[in-house]
Design a protein around this motif. Structure first.
Motif, PDB file in Angstrom:
ATOM      1  N   VAL A   7       1.006  -1.168   0.150  1.00 12.46           N
ATOM      2  CA  VAL A   7      -0.040   0.581   0.163  1.00 12.46           C
ATOM      3  C   VAL A   7       0.772   1.183  -0.114  1.00 12.46           C
ATOM      4  CG1 VAL A   7      -2.814  -1.110   1.124  1.00 12.46           C
ATOM      5  CG2 VAL A   7      -0.351  -0.097   2.439  1.00 12.46           C
ATOM      6  N   LEU A   8       1.761   1.185  -0.366  1.00  8.75           N
ATOM      7  CA  LEU A   8       3.163   2.455  -0.638  1.00  8.75           C
ATOM      8  C   LEU A   8       2.404   3.217  -2.045  1.00  8.75           C
ATOM      9  CD1 LEU A   8       5.430   4.329   0.569  1.00  8.75           C
ATOM     10  CD2 LEU A   8       6.707   2.976  -1.180  1.00  8.75           C
ATOM     11  N   ASP A   9       2.138   2.864  -2.538  1.00  3.89           N
ATOM     12  CA  ASP A   9       1.996   3.778  -4.000  1.00  3.89           C
ATOM     13  C   ASP A   9       0.397   4.785  -3.455  1.00  3.89           C
ATOM     14  OD1 ASP A   9       3.893   3.531  -5.117  1.00  3.89           O
ATOM     15  OD2 ASP A   9       2.579   1.670  -6.744  1.00  3.89           O
ATOM     16  N   MET A  10      -0.682   4.268  -2.332  1.00  4.18           N
ATOM     17  CA  MET A  10      -1.345   4.817  -1.368  1.00  4.18           C
ATOM     18  C   MET A  10      -0.930   5.667  -0.964  1.00  4.18           C
ATOM     19  SD  MET A  10      -4.551   3.477   1.033  1.00  4.18           S
ATOM     20  CE  MET A  10      -5.167   2.485  -0.040  1.00  4.18           C
ATOM     21  N   ALA A  11      -0.326   5.565   0.097  1.00  2.00           N
ATOM     22  CA  ALA A  11       0.767   6.981   0.097  1.00  2.00           C
ATOM     23  C   ALA A  11       1.316   8.086  -0.542  1.00  2.00           C
ATOM     24  CB  ALA A  11       1.221   6.491   1.448  1.00  2.00           C
ATOM     25  N   ARG A  12       1.639   7.293  -2.077  1.00  2.31           N
ATOM     26  CA  ARG A  12       2.512   8.433  -3.242  1.00  2.31           C
ATOM     27  C   ARG A  12       1.508   8.439  -3.716  1.00  2.31           C
ATOM     28  NH1 ARG A  12       5.750   4.967  -6.153  1.00  2.31           N
ATOM     29  NH2 ARG A  12       6.869   6.991  -6.941  1.00  2.31           N
ATOM     30  N   LEU A  13       0.029   8.678  -3.706  1.00  2.00           N
ATOM     31  CA  LEU A  13      -0.793   9.142  -4.934  1.00  2.00           C
ATOM     32  C   LEU A  13      -1.857  10.273  -3.402  1.00  2.00           C
ATOM     33  CD1 LEU A  13      -2.834   9.616  -7.151  1.00  2.00           C
ATOM     34  CD2 LEU A  13      -3.641   7.231  -6.042  1.00  2.00           C
ATOM     35  N   ALA A  14      -1.737   9.440  -2.033  1.00  4.22           N
ATOM     36  CA  ALA A  14      -1.917  10.204  -1.593  1.00  4.22           C
ATOM     37  C   ALA A  14      -1.326  11.526  -1.273  1.00  4.22           C
ATOM     38  CB  ALA A  14      -2.539   9.978   0.330  1.00  4.22           C
ATOM     39  N   ALA A  15      -0.168  11.521  -1.228  1.00  2.68           N
ATOM     40  CA  ALA A  15       0.559  12.566  -1.130  1.00  2.68           C
ATOM     41  C   ALA A  15       0.641  13.774  -2.335  1.00  2.68           C
ATOM     42  CB  ALA A  15       2.535  12.246  -0.762  1.00  2.68           C
ATOM     43  N   ALA A  16       0.882  12.961  -3.557  1.00  4.15           N
ATOM     44  CA  ALA A  16       0.429  14.060  -4.977  1.00  4.15           C
ATOM     45  C   ALA A  16      -0.754  13.897  -5.082  1.00  4.15           C
ATOM     46  CB  ALA A  16       0.584  12.802  -5.711  1.00  4.15           C
ATOM     47  N   ILE A  17      -2.042  14.045  -4.252  1.00  4.40           N
ATOM     48  CA  ILE A  17      -3.448  14.957  -4.194  1.00  4.40           C
ATOM     49  C   ILE A  17      -3.554  15.256  -3.101  1.00  4.40           C
ATOM     50  CG2 ILE A  17      -6.129  14.104  -3.886  1.00  4.40           C
ATOM     51  CD1 ILE A  17      -6.094  11.712  -4.472  1.00  4.40           C
ATOM     52  N   ALA A  18      -2.186  15.560  -2.445  1.00  8.93           N
ATOM     53  CA  ALA A  18      -2.421  17.000  -0.965  1.00  8.93           C
ATOM     54  C   ALA A  18      -1.704  17.941  -1.982  1.00  8.93           C
ATOM     55  CB  ALA A  18      -1.489  16.298  -0.279  1.00  8.93           C
ATOM     56  N   ARG A  19      -0.482  18.345  -2.594  1.00  4.33           N
ATOM     57  CA  ARG A  19      -0.074  18.481  -2.454  1.00  4.33           C
ATOM     58  C   ARG A  19      -0.195  19.352  -4.145  1.00  4.33           C
ATOM     59  NH1 ARG A  19       3.784  17.835  -6.628  1.00  4.33           N
ATOM     60  NH2 ARG A  19       5.073  18.681  -6.033  1.00  4.33           N
ATOM     61  N   GLU A  20      -1.442  19.254  -4.830  1.00  9.53           N
ATOM     62  CA  GLU A  20      -2.148  19.878  -5.359  1.00  9.53           C
ATOM     63  C   GLU A  20      -2.963  20.207  -4.371  1.00  9.53           C
ATOM     64  OE1 GLU A  20      -1.692  19.642  -8.756  1.00  9.53           O
ATOM     65  OE2 GLU A  20       0.099  18.630  -8.631  1.00  9.53           O
ATOM     66  N   GLN A  21      -3.552  20.146  -3.798  1.00  9.16           N
ATOM     67  CA  GLN A  21      -5.093  20.619  -2.542  1.00  9.16           C
ATOM     68  C   GLN A  21      -4.228  21.856  -2.121  1.00  9.16           C
ATOM     69  OE1 GLN A  21      -7.873  20.411  -2.514  1.00  9.16           O
ATOM     70  NE2 GLN A  21      -8.316  21.065  -0.490  1.00  9.16           N
ATOM     71  N   VAL A  45       2.823  20.794   2.766  1.00  7.48           N
ATOM     72  CA  VAL A  45       2.227  19.464   3.053  1.00  7.48           C
ATOM     73  C   VAL A  45       2.129  19.293   4.327  1.00  7.48           C
ATOM     74  CG1 VAL A  45       1.349  17.391   2.126  1.00  7.48           C
ATOM     75  CG2 VAL A  45       2.159  19.014   0.609  1.00  7.48           C
ATOM     76  N   LYS A  46       0.936  19.235   5.262  1.00  2.56           N
ATOM     77  CA  LYS A  46       0.858  19.049   6.159  1.00  2.56           C
ATOM     78  C   LYS A  46       0.552  16.915   6.669  1.00  2.56           C
ATOM     79  CE  LYS A  46       0.550  23.824   7.905  1.00  2.56           C
ATOM     80  NZ  LYS A  46      -0.048  24.473   8.385  1.00  2.56           N
ATOM     81  N   TRP A  47       0.189  16.888   7.653  1.00  4.95           N
ATOM     82  CA  TRP A  47      -0.024  15.454   8.127  1.00  4.95           C
ATOM     83  C   TRP A  47      -1.624  15.219   7.631  1.00  4.95           C
ATOM     84  CZ3 TRP A  47      -0.705  11.058   7.965  1.00  4.95           C
ATOM     85  CH2 TRP A  47      -1.083   9.704   8.602  1.00  4.95           C
ATOM     86  N   LYS A  48      -2.343  16.364   7.750  1.00  3.29           N
ATOM     87  CA  LYS A  48      -4.085  15.987   7.900  1.00  3.29           C
ATOM     88  C   LYS A  48      -4.865  16.517   6.237  1.00  3.29           C
ATOM     89  CE  LYS A  48      -4.515  21.195   8.260  1.00  3.29           C
ATOM     90  NZ  LYS A  48      -5.016  21.654   6.421  1.00  3.29           N
TER      91      LYS A  48
END
Length: 373
Positions: free
Chosen positions: A127-141, A211-214
């Motif tokens: 599930v590492l790619d889940m964390a990577r995609l989550a970080a990518a979405i967070a960067r856009e947000q 990018v923050k944890w939240k």
């Protein structure tokens, strides 16, 4: 109802004109706020569809966001305002509009954090790619402007998802449902994601600047609840990700990747009348433990029984005193796997999550004892 009880009925007292007018004014203000909110959401939905058209998607029917009844609640879903014949494609979405790691090149090409503390365990469990995609979405947000803005603006808030999903259950919820194995598993998973982000941000400050944890937490819940896997890759499809699932055999859509995996398609399995809700199947083989872990969703007509060794030692003595189910009973003929929760449950912090956990507890103990219903 409030107006009737407080003013018109007035518990046998004389009507108070000033009080009457004040309450009427309050009701009118609430109505205006609701209309403005609905108009704002409709504008955002139109913006999302226009963005899809402008970037190569084919949406073949006028789709609308409308509320539909689900498990006693009114829930936003997707419908067509026109009749849709069976086997007709509703939409085609090109790969550049799919929310996949490949479409976020800065994160995709960055050094993998697989060897970092926390990330190594996520990598081991796939599930590492889940964390990577989550970080990518967070960067856009957190950007002032993003190509993905029209999609991002339609998404639920962190609080909305937090209220229903066990991954980030509060300490109070963990205390109330400490016996349930699902929370222990979710707490362990949360810690892995948190440790991975902490060490990843320290190792690549430029990539995760701002990018923050939240923000990543929000992204993780988006991927968990809106993505499907295609050839091992997490994929979120804008517009399609707003389509609900249903209890029982209610799915009326099928979807997949066509044209050499370069185009997502979605078509109806049977004819839909204008105004019918579009329904997709999330997981036909998932019992409710898996449904709640993945989507924060309890299916009250789920035919798949919870069968996992981690639930075998569950103490059933407290089920009858759970406040979420107080006074809520099932008839002997009820097809539900657990009674619905009291309305008071949803007034508490993380009320939807509390309800799902209470119903899981009831379902397991009911199937074991056979006497709770």
């Amino acid at each position: 109802v409030f107006f009737w009880h407080e003013v018109v009925n007035d518990r046998g007292k004389n009507l108070n004109p000033d009080r009457c007018m004040a309450l009427l004014g309050a009701l009118l203000q609430l109505g205006l706020l609701w209309l403005l909110s609905a108009e704002k959401e409709n504008d955002a939905w139109s913006e999302l569809l226009t963005w899809m058209y402008d970037n190569g998607a084919e949406v073949n029917f006028p789709l609308q966001r409308v509320n539909f009844p689900h498990a006693g609640f009114s829930v936003p879903g997707v419908t067509s305002t026109e009749f849709v014949m069976d086997e007709i494609k509703v939409m085609n979405v090109p790969k550049p509009l799919l929310v996949t790691l490949e479409n976020f090149p800065e994160v995709h090409r960055a050094a993998s954090p697989a060897a970092l503390p926390g990330c190594d365990e996520l990598h081991h469990h796939g599930v590492l790619d889940m964390a990577r995609l989550a970080a990518a979405i967070a960067r856009e947000q957190v950007k002032d402007q993003s190509f993905w803005g029209p999609w991002l603006r339609m998404l639920p808030s962190l609080k909305d998802m937090d209220d229903a999903h066990p991954l980030f259950a509060s300490k109070a919820v963990k205390r109330s449902f400490r016996e349930l194995p699902i929370l222990e598993a979710m707490e362990w998973e949360e810690q892995l994601f948190r440790d991975c982000f902490k060490h990843w941000k320290k190792a690549d400050k430029k990539l995760l600047a701002g990018v923050k944890w939240k923000d990543v937490k929000w992204g993780i819940l988006l991927v968990k609840t809106r993505a499907w896997k295609s050839y091992g890759e997490y994929v979120i499809v804008p517009v399609a990700d707003f389509i609900n699932t249903h209890d029982g055999d209610g799915a009326n859509l099928e979807y997949g990747l066509g044209e050499n995996n370069k185009m997502f398609y979605m078509r109806v399995q049977r004819s839909l009348e204008a105004g019918d809700e579009m329904i997709q199947e999330y997981c036909s083989s998932c019992h409710n433990d898996r449904m709640v872990r993945a989507w924060g969703l309890y299916r009250e007509l789920n035919p798949i029984a919870i069968a996992h060794p981690s639930w075998d030692a569950l103490d059933c003595s407290r089920v009858g005193s759970l406040p979420e189910l107080k006074g809520m009973k099932l008839n002997s003929s009820s097809p539900w796997t657990a009674p619905r929760c009291s309305l008071e449950t949803f007034e508490r912090p993380q009320g939807p999550l509390r309800c799902s956990l209470a119903r899981l507890w009831y379902e397991v103990c009911s199937s074991r004892a056979g006497t709770l219903k």
